[in-house]
Design a protein around this motif. Structure first.
Motif, PDB file in Angstrom:
ATOM      1  N   LEU A 172       0.818  -1.219   0.000  1.00 32.94           N
ATOM      2  CA  LEU A 172       0.000   0.000   0.000  1.00 32.94           C
ATOM      3  C   LEU A 172       0.849   1.266   0.000  1.00 32.94           C
ATOM      4  N   ASN A 173       1.899   1.298   0.836  1.00 33.31           N
ATOM      5  CA  ASN A 173       2.633   2.555   0.964  1.00 33.31           C
ATOM      6  C   ASN A 173       3.868   2.349   1.831  1.00 33.31           C
ATOM      7  N   LEU A 174       5.012   2.899   1.394  1.00 31.01           N
ATOM      8  CA  LEU A 174       6.165   3.015   2.278  1.00 31.01           C
ATOM      9  C   LEU A 174       5.885   4.141   3.254  1.00 31.01           C
ATOM     10  N   GLU A 175       6.102   3.891   4.529  1.00 31.45           N
ATOM     11  CA  GLU A 175       5.705   4.903   5.508  1.00 31.45           C
ATOM     12  C   GLU A 175       6.620   4.870   6.722  1.00 31.45           C
ATOM     13  N   ASN A 176       6.816   6.032   7.326  1.00 30.28           N
ATOM     14  CA  ASN A 176       7.554   6.129   8.585  1.00 30.28           C
ATOM     15  C   ASN A 176       6.594   5.737   9.709  1.00 30.28           C
ATOM     16  N   HIS A 177       6.908   4.662  10.440  1.00 27.20           N
ATOM     17  CA  HIS A 177       6.011   4.162  11.484  1.00 27.20           C
ATOM     18  C   HIS A 177       6.618   4.399  12.861  1.00 27.20           C
ATOM     19  N   PRO A 178       5.977   5.195  13.726  1.00 30.28           N
ATOM     20  CA  PRO A 178       6.469   5.355  15.101  1.00 30.28           C
ATOM     21  C   PRO A 178       6.008   4.191  15.975  1.00 30.28           C
ATOM     22  N   ILE A 179       6.933   3.330  16.355  1.00 30.91           N
ATOM     23  CA  ILE A 179       6.589   2.157  17.153  1.00 30.91           C
ATOM     24  C   ILE A 179       6.927   2.434  18.615  1.00 30.91           C
ATOM     25  N   HIS A 180       5.925   2.276  19.472  1.00 31.24           N
ATOM     26  CA  HIS A 180       6.067   2.493  20.914  1.00 31.24           C
ATOM     27  C   HIS A 180       6.008   1.152  21.620  1.00 31.24           C
ATOM     28  N   ILE A 181       6.927   0.953  22.557  1.00 30.43           N
ATOM     29  CA  ILE A 181       6.938  -0.269  23.359  1.00 30.43           C
ATOM     30  C   ILE A 181       6.725   0.107  24.823  1.00 30.43           C
ATOM     31  N   HIS A 182       5.739  -0.491  25.438  1.00 33.10           N
ATOM     32  CA  HIS A 182       5.412  -0.219  26.832  1.00 33.10           C
ATOM     33  C   HIS A 182       6.370  -0.972  27.753  1.00 33.10           C
ATOM     34  N   GLY A 183       6.557  -0.412  28.949  1.00 35.52           N
ATOM     35  CA  GLY A 183       7.240  -1.141  30.006  1.00 35.52           C
ATOM     36  C   GLY A 183       8.750  -1.106  29.988  1.00 35.52           C
ATOM     37  N   HIS A 184       9.338  -0.635  28.914  1.00 32.77           N
ATOM     38  CA  HIS A 184      10.795  -0.629  28.786  1.00 32.77           C
ATOM     39  C   HIS A 184      11.246   0.568  27.948  1.00 32.77           C
ATOM     40  N   ASN A 185      12.414   1.109  28.262  1.00 34.20           N
ATOM     41  CA  ASN A 185      13.145   1.893  27.284  1.00 34.20           C
ATOM     42  C   ASN A 185      13.954   0.931  26.423  1.00 34.20           C
ATOM     43  N   PHE A 186      14.356   1.405  25.258  1.00 32.47           N
ATOM     44  CA  PHE A 186      15.193   0.593  24.390  1.00 32.47           C
ATOM     45  C   PHE A 186      16.247   1.482  23.744  1.00 32.47           C
ATOM     46  N   PHE A 187      17.233   0.856  23.130  1.00 32.92           N
ATOM     47  CA  PHE A 187      18.316   1.574  22.471  1.00 32.92           C
ATOM     48  C   PHE A 187      18.215   1.347  20.965  1.00 32.92           C
ATOM     49  N   VAL A 188      18.217   2.422  20.204  1.00 33.70           N
ATOM     50  CA  VAL A 188      18.146   2.324  18.743  1.00 33.70           C
ATOM     51  C   VAL A 188      19.564   2.146  18.229  1.00 33.70           C
ATOM     52  N   VAL A 189      19.965   0.881  18.018  1.00 31.18           N
ATOM     53  CA  VAL A 189      21.363   0.584  17.696  1.00 31.18           C
ATOM     54  C   VAL A 189      21.652   0.659  16.207  1.00 31.18           C
ATOM     55  N   GLY A 190      20.606   0.654  15.367  1.00 32.94           N
ATOM     56  CA  GLY A 190      20.848   0.719  13.936  1.00 32.94           C
ATOM     57  C   GLY A 190      19.612   1.131  13.169  1.00 32.94           C
ATOM     58  N   ARG A 191      19.834   1.784  12.034  1.00 30.41           N
ATOM     59  CA  ARG A 191      18.767   2.161  11.115  1.00 30.41           C
ATOM     60  C   ARG A 191      19.322   2.058   9.698  1.00 30.41           C
ATOM     61  N   GLY A 192      18.451   1.786   8.756  1.00 29.89           N
ATOM     62  CA  GLY A 192      18.905   1.732   7.385  1.00 29.89           C
ATOM     63  C   GLY A 192      17.729   1.659   6.439  1.00 29.89           C
TER      64      GLY A 192
ATOM     65  N   PHE B 263       2.586  -3.971  25.685  1.00 33.07           N
ATOM     66  CA  PHE B 263       2.001  -3.662  24.382  1.00 33.07           C
ATOM     67  C   PHE B 263       3.064  -3.040  23.491  1.00 33.07           C
ATOM     68  N   MET B 264       3.079  -3.430  22.244  1.00 30.97           N
ATOM     69  CA  MET B 264       3.971  -2.874  21.229  1.00 30.97           C
ATOM     70  C   MET B 264       3.098  -2.491  20.039  1.00 30.97           C
ATOM     71  N   HIS B 265       3.107  -1.212  19.661  1.00 30.76           N
ATOM     72  CA  HIS B 265       2.156  -0.787  18.633  1.00 30.76           C
ATOM     73  C   HIS B 265       2.631   0.467  17.925  1.00 30.76           C
ATOM     74  N   CYS B 266       2.062   0.693  16.753  1.00 29.05           N
ATOM     75  CA  CYS B 266       2.306   1.925  16.023  1.00 29.05           C
ATOM     76  C   CYS B 266       1.543   3.049  16.702  1.00 29.05           C
ATOM     77  N   HIS B 267       2.200   4.217  16.855  1.00 20.34           N
ATOM     78  CA  HIS B 267       1.532   5.336  17.518  1.00 20.34           C
ATOM     79  C   HIS B 267       0.776   6.234  16.548  1.00 20.34           C
ATOM     80  N   LEU B 268       0.647   5.804  15.293  1.00 15.94           N
ATOM     81  CA  LEU B 268      -0.341   6.399  14.403  1.00 15.94           C
ATOM     82  C   LEU B 268      -1.652   5.670  14.692  1.00 15.94           C
ATOM     83  N   GLU B 269      -2.614   6.378  15.252  1.00 19.20           N
ATOM     84  CA  GLU B 269      -3.796   5.719  15.794  1.00 19.20           C
ATOM     85  C   GLU B 269      -4.567   4.936  14.740  1.00 19.20           C
ATOM     86  N   GLU B 270      -4.581   5.445  13.503  1.00 24.34           N
ATOM     87  CA  GLU B 270      -5.310   4.710  12.464  1.00 24.34           C
ATOM     88  C   GLU B 270      -4.685   3.331  12.239  1.00 24.34           C
ATOM     89  N   HIS B 271      -3.355   3.244  12.337  1.00 21.09           N
ATOM     90  CA  HIS B 271      -2.693   1.963  12.114  1.00 21.09           C
ATOM     91  C   HIS B 271      -2.945   0.997  13.271  1.00 21.09           C
TER      92      HIS B 271
END
Length: 594
Positions: A490-510, A555-563
């Motif tokens: 359908l579409n390439l999109e930037n998805h903001p993913i939120h994970i409850h209960g923990h912080n995490f480290f973004v070790v890589g992107r590409g 819970f782990m989910h996209c923070h775009l409410e429609e998604h």
């Protein structure tokens, strides 16, 4: 006042008076405060949240909106690092509600996390529930919001955690200014999700963006509803920036001013200067603002503006919210606001499709990584989970009307599993070891189909997702890596993913398909940014590492409410550890029943 105040200007508030109010256990609401002293003693903070309707007028339209204590945005929670917090939420309306304390780790207190049917059953009309948790090892800017249906459209507010130790930057901060972005719909939002479920359609886009509940003078009938902040020359102000918008990532900039990023998602960063920020829904930034613009020919009035970062083909709100920074003692003090036709937006506000700027900005984020604030990223991992993030089409069931693309239903999935929220609490099921046909532990830990995730034709390729409530479980203390992979369905999109209960480290992107053999060699395992919400780049991937040391269901989910409404979510379980301090606490007596 932040909530419910339609006046144009917000004065500085003396912090000693603020703490006097706290001592009386009243709810805090403020926009700018002086910086408080650091606290080293644990105290208890108690708040009363009453969920109620209130008539609000914005953009030529008056309607009843859901509020907390009649305020829009809602009251600010201001606590000290180490405080015990109790917030009694009373549901005074005829629909169910819950509140999530976004970014609070909830160590062993998953019962207070808030997502409906994940960690609790909703608070039913006329009932109350007291959320109890301790703020441990966190300091900075977070926020709270409703976590059921689309109620967070208006039910949200700031959380400010003051540190035990002095700030790790030398600049003397004069005062702080919360900046909360939101979205406004002229029509009631309560039925949007119902309409999406009924027809498998997308939602109507909002009618305006807002800054602290005010849309700004570019919108009709909104000159009086414009956020204006007076500042003094040659001072340092702390801006606590929150994106509470439902469906849009935003660029933000202030004319002629540079912002210095010092903290994200309540974790300190290596400071860096930037002309603008990109902030996804769910994320927070704390930035320093130097009010050093006072040239003789200057009016002393500077535009602040936010507009969407566009990575979608779906309908969106193509508009801009503005406010003003006004210098005390300048011509601006006696000026009438300029007409919209005469306004000039900040020259360095990125274009809506400036993907290069968004990518470059995010790449600058680094954990502070000092002896006092170490970066505790797992150097090695025990388990890697790869999750594809997809928007999908589902064939329209017989005898139904579907309003998605090609008369089908929109859906969304992780590893081709579209999440279905049950009508009971997953955390209770897990804690009490109930048997149930609704839940299972067999969420796929790798994509079920391997292909060129970001290279397929978005309109001709599709996977009909499976629907259900599948989770995966890890042992206490697991060093977990999750690779989040965008797909081009359908579409390439930037998805903001939120994970409850923990912080995490973004070790890589590409960009493109994640390649474990090649891409892991480029990981940052020294000072990756620590977050609770990550933007997975459009057409790319993000790798995060978590120390799974908080027992419960998360819970782990996209923070775009429609998604999320379409099912772009999942959950994972961290099992109890061996020691008593590694086990989930028992449920509170007033936990709402289903």
């Amino acid at each position: 006042m932040l909530g419910g105040n339609r006046g144009r200007e917000f004065p500085l508030i003396d912090m000693m008076n603020t703490y006097s109010v706290l001592a009386k256990i009243l709810v805090l609401t403020f926009v700018v405060t002086s910086i408080p002293f650091c606290s080293s003693s644990n105290t208890s903070k108690r708040y009363q949240f009453n969920v109620e309707w209130k008539n609000i007028t914005r953009v030529c339209s008056t309607k009843a909106i859901l509020t907390v204590n009649g305020e829009y945005p809602g009251p600010t929670i201001a606590v000290n690092e180490g405080d015990d917090v109790e917030i009694k939420v009373t549901n005074g309306v005829s629909i169910n509600t819950t509140i999530h304390w976004h970014g609070i780790k909830q160590l062993r207190t998953g019962w207070a996390d808030g997502p409906a049917y994940v960690t609790q059953c909703p608070i039913t009309p006329g009932r109350s529930y007291t959320y109890k948790f301790t703020v441990t090892g966190q300091r900075g800017t977070l926020w709270w919001h409703a976590h059921i249906a689309w109620q967070r459209a208006t039910v949200y507010g700031a959380i400010i955690i003051y540190p035990r130790m002095p700030y790790p930057f030398a600049a003397p901060v004069e005062a702080e200014i919360p900046i909360i972005f939101g979205e406004w719909w002229n029509l009631p939002v309560e039925g949007i999700e119902d309409e999406m479920y009924k027809y498998g359609s997308g939602p109507n886009s909002s009618d305006a963006y807002t800054i602290n509940g005010l849309p700004g003078s570019l919108y009709p009938c909104s000159v009086k509803d414009t956020f204006i902040q007076t500042v003094e020359h040659d001072k340092i102000y702390m801006l606590r920036i929150i994106n509470a918008a439902l469906n849009d990532e935003l660029f933000f900039a202030i004319s002629n001013h540079t912002l210095t990023v010092v903290e994200v998602d309540a974790s300190y960063t290596k400071p860096f200067d930037t002309e603008a920020i990109m902030i996804t829904p769910g994320q927070t930034y704390t930035v320093l603002l130097n009010t050093n613009q006072h040239k003789p020919d200057s009016s002393g009035l500077f535009v602040m503006a936010a507009r969407p970062y566009l990575t979608t083909v779906f309908p969106f709100d193509n508009s801009t919210t503005i406010g003003f920074l006004k210098y005390k003692g300048s011509k601006a003090e006696h000026m009438v606001l300029p007409k919209p036709s005469n306004l000039v937006l900040p020259r360095h506000l990125p274009r809506m499709e400036d993907h290069a700027y968004a990518t470059k900005f995010v790449s600058k984020l680094r954990s502070l990584g000092t002896t006092r604030y170490p970066c505790k990223v797992p150097k090695k991992i025990d388990k890697r989970v790869v999750i594809t993030i997809s928007l999908n089409l589902q064939d329209c069931p017989a005898n139904e009307t579907c309003k998605g693309f090609n008369e089908k239903r929109y859906a969304a999935s992780m590893n081709n599993q579209s999440f279905v929220r049950p009508m009971t609490s997953i955390l209770e099921w897990h804690y009490k070891n109930y048997s149930s046909m609704q839940y299972s532990h067999d969420f796929p830990l790798q994509p079920p189909h391997v292909f060129d995730y970001t290279g397929v034709d978005p309109l001709t390729h599709n996977l009909n997702p499976n629907f259900g409530t599948k989770l995966f479980a890890v042992e206490y203390g697991t060093r977990l890596e999750i690779v989040l992979q965008d797909t081009s369905f359908l579409n390439l999109e930037n998805h903001p993913i939120h994970i409850h209960g923990h912080n995490f480290f973004v070790v890589g992107r590409g960009f493109g398909n994640f390649n474990a053999e090649k891409d892991t060699t480029q990981y940052n395992l020294v000072d990756p940014p620590e977050r609770n919400t990550v933007g997975v780049p459009m057409g790319g991937w993000a790798a995060i590492r978590i120390n799974a040391d908080n027992p419960g269901v998360w819970f782990m989910h996209c923070h775009l409410e429609e998604h999320t409404s379409w099912g772009l979510a999942s959950g994972f379980i961290v099992k109890d550890g061996v020691k008593p301090s590694q086990r989930l606490l028992p449920p509170p007596d007033d936990l709402p029943p289903c």
